[in-house]
Design a protein around this motif. Structure first.
Motif, PDB file in Angstrom:
ATOM      1  N   GLN A 149       4.928  -4.044   0.413  1.00 35.29           N
ATOM      2  CA  GLN A 149       4.212  -5.114   1.187  1.00 35.29           C
ATOM      3  C   GLN A 149       3.145  -4.511   1.947  1.00 35.29           C
ATOM      4  O   GLN A 149       1.851  -5.244   1.742  1.00 35.29           O
ATOM      5  CB  GLN A 149       5.314  -5.708   2.190  1.00 35.29           C
ATOM      6  N   ASP A 150       3.364  -3.290   2.523  1.00 33.69           N
ATOM      7  CA  ASP A 150       2.313  -2.696   3.438  1.00 33.69           C
ATOM      8  C   ASP A 150       0.932  -2.349   2.297  1.00 33.69           C
ATOM      9  O   ASP A 150      -0.176  -2.341   2.584  1.00 33.69           O
ATOM     10  CB  ASP A 150       2.653  -1.364   3.904  1.00 33.69           C
ATOM     11  N   ALA A 151       1.636  -1.902   1.157  1.00 32.27           N
ATOM     12  CA  ALA A 151       0.479  -1.395  -0.022  1.00 32.27           C
ATOM     13  C   ALA A 151      -0.431  -2.591  -0.507  1.00 32.27           C
ATOM     14  O   ALA A 151      -1.599  -2.550  -0.717  1.00 32.27           O
ATOM     15  CB  ALA A 151       1.289  -0.711  -1.088  1.00 32.27           C
ATOM     16  N   CYS A 152       0.205  -3.854  -0.263  1.00 31.05           N
ATOM     17  CA  CYS A 152      -0.504  -5.077  -0.907  1.00 31.05           C
ATOM     18  C   CYS A 152      -1.282  -6.159   0.161  1.00 31.05           C
ATOM     19  O   CYS A 152      -2.060  -6.805  -0.436  1.00 31.05           O
ATOM     20  CB  CYS A 152       0.588  -5.759  -1.927  1.00 31.05           C
TER      21      CYS A 152
ATOM     22  N   VAL B 135       3.147  -9.859  -1.978  1.00 35.75           N
ATOM     23  CA  VAL B 135       3.047  -8.720  -2.998  1.00 35.75           C
ATOM     24  C   VAL B 135       2.755  -9.344  -4.375  1.00 35.75           C
ATOM     25  O   VAL B 135       2.956 -10.571  -4.705  1.00 35.75           O
ATOM     26  CB  VAL B 135       4.115  -7.715  -3.478  1.00 35.75           C
ATOM     27  N   LYS B 136       1.606  -8.906  -5.033  1.00 31.52           N
ATOM     28  CA  LYS B 136       1.075  -9.580  -6.327  1.00 31.52           C
ATOM     29  C   LYS B 136       1.504  -9.222  -7.680  1.00 31.52           C
ATOM     30  O   LYS B 136       1.205  -9.590  -8.650  1.00 31.52           O
ATOM     31  CB  LYS B 136      -0.300  -9.237  -6.242  1.00 31.52           C
ATOM     32  N   CYS B 137       2.496  -8.291  -7.406  1.00 32.23           N
ATOM     33  CA  CYS B 137       3.290  -7.847  -8.753  1.00 32.23           C
ATOM     34  C   CYS B 137       4.795  -7.849  -8.426  1.00 32.23           C
ATOM     35  O   CYS B 137       5.382  -7.797  -7.509  1.00 32.23           O
ATOM     36  CB  CYS B 137       3.002  -6.284  -9.075  1.00 32.23           C
ATOM     37  N   ARG B 138       5.388  -8.419  -9.817  1.00 32.83           N
ATOM     38  CA  ARG B 138       7.076  -8.607  -9.571  1.00 32.83           C
ATOM     39  C   ARG B 138       7.868  -7.470  -9.061  1.00 32.83           C
ATOM     40  O   ARG B 138       7.858  -6.485  -9.788  1.00 32.83           O
ATOM     41  CB  ARG B 138       7.431  -9.227 -10.944  1.00 32.83           C
TER      42      ARG B 138
ATOM     43  N   SER C 184       4.461   1.347  -6.860  1.00 33.26           N
ATOM     44  CA  SER C 184       4.947   1.478  -8.307  1.00 33.26           C
ATOM     45  C   SER C 184       5.011   0.317  -8.893  1.00 33.26           C
ATOM     46  O   SER C 184       5.679   0.217 -10.100  1.00 33.26           O
ATOM     47  CB  SER C 184       6.376   2.068  -7.835  1.00 33.26           C
ATOM     48  N   LEU C 185       4.977  -1.005  -8.158  1.00 35.74           N
ATOM     49  CA  LEU C 185       5.047  -2.264  -8.883  1.00 35.74           C
ATOM     50  C   LEU C 185       4.224  -2.513  -9.943  1.00 35.74           C
ATOM     51  O   LEU C 185       4.480  -3.106 -11.098  1.00 35.74           O
ATOM     52  CB  LEU C 185       5.101  -3.529  -7.972  1.00 35.74           C
TER      53      LEU C 185
END
Ligand code: SF4
Length: 189
Positions: A98-101, A83-86, A18-19
């Motif tokens: 974290q797990d998604a990214c 993670v690559k989005c804020r 969702s980020l």
């Protein structure tokens, strides 16, 4: 395996968590794609989100100063994040985020094949080095994971908040410099 450019494109269009709904820019990471040393932070903050670059603003300036102490700079290392989005309001990234990214970061590591990974701060160290990593206790210690030497430094933002930790970080940087001289083949000075 994806190429660097394909991986960057995949990240820039990623909607795995969702980020993606609140980001301005995906912060893919920056530096040499031949780097032997990979620095990993936890995630973009406000300035990074706006610029799309990792570690800008005051913490980024301090990171640059830390790198220059040991003859590193943004051209001879690579800098990425867990993670690559804020995360909104700069909160810690959730485990689910974290797990998604983390797959994106794994792909970056697979392409880069660094000899040394330096985690910046607790979140990155706990995710990458693992165990019951405690930054105040374990910073500057070396760990081996899958043949890669890893260590953690205090996050530059933490050093801005508490400058009393800077002398310890100077010692850790010198330890890192010694390890680079031992393992790396590129010239850093
Ligand atoms: S934080 Fe990572 S997984 Fe989540 S949307 Fe951004 S790039 Fe995708």
């Amino acid at each position: 395996m994806l190429s660097w450019d394909a991986l960057e494109e995949e990240c820039k269009t990623c909607q795995k968590c969702s980020l993606c709904e609140t980001r301005t820019n995906v912060v893919f990471g920056r530096g040499s794609r031949n780097a032997e040393v990979l620095f990993i932070g936890e995630g973009p903050g406000e300035q990074e989100d706006l610029s799309g670059e990792p570690f800008v603003g005051r913490a980024g300036k301090l990171l640059d100063d830390m790198l220059s102490i040991i003859d590193l700079n943004r051209s001879n290392i690579f800098i990425a994040n867990i993670v690559k989005c804020r995360p909104p309001k700069n909160r810690d990234p959730l485990n689910a985020e974290q797990d998604a990214c983390i797959g994106h970061l794994r792909n970056q590591v697979a392409l880069l094949r660094p000899k040394i990974i330096v985690c910046l701060g607790r979140i990155a160290a706990q995710k990458i080095i693992g165990g019951d990593f405690k930054i105040s206790r374990d910073h500057g210690q070396w760990y081996e994971r899958s043949g890669v030497q890893m260590m953690a430094l205090y996050h530059p933002a933490a050093l801005l908040r508490d400058p009393r930790r800077r002398p310890e970080t100077f010692v850790d940087l010198k330890t890192l410099q010694a390890k680079i001289r031992e393992l790396c083949t590129h010239t850093y000075d």
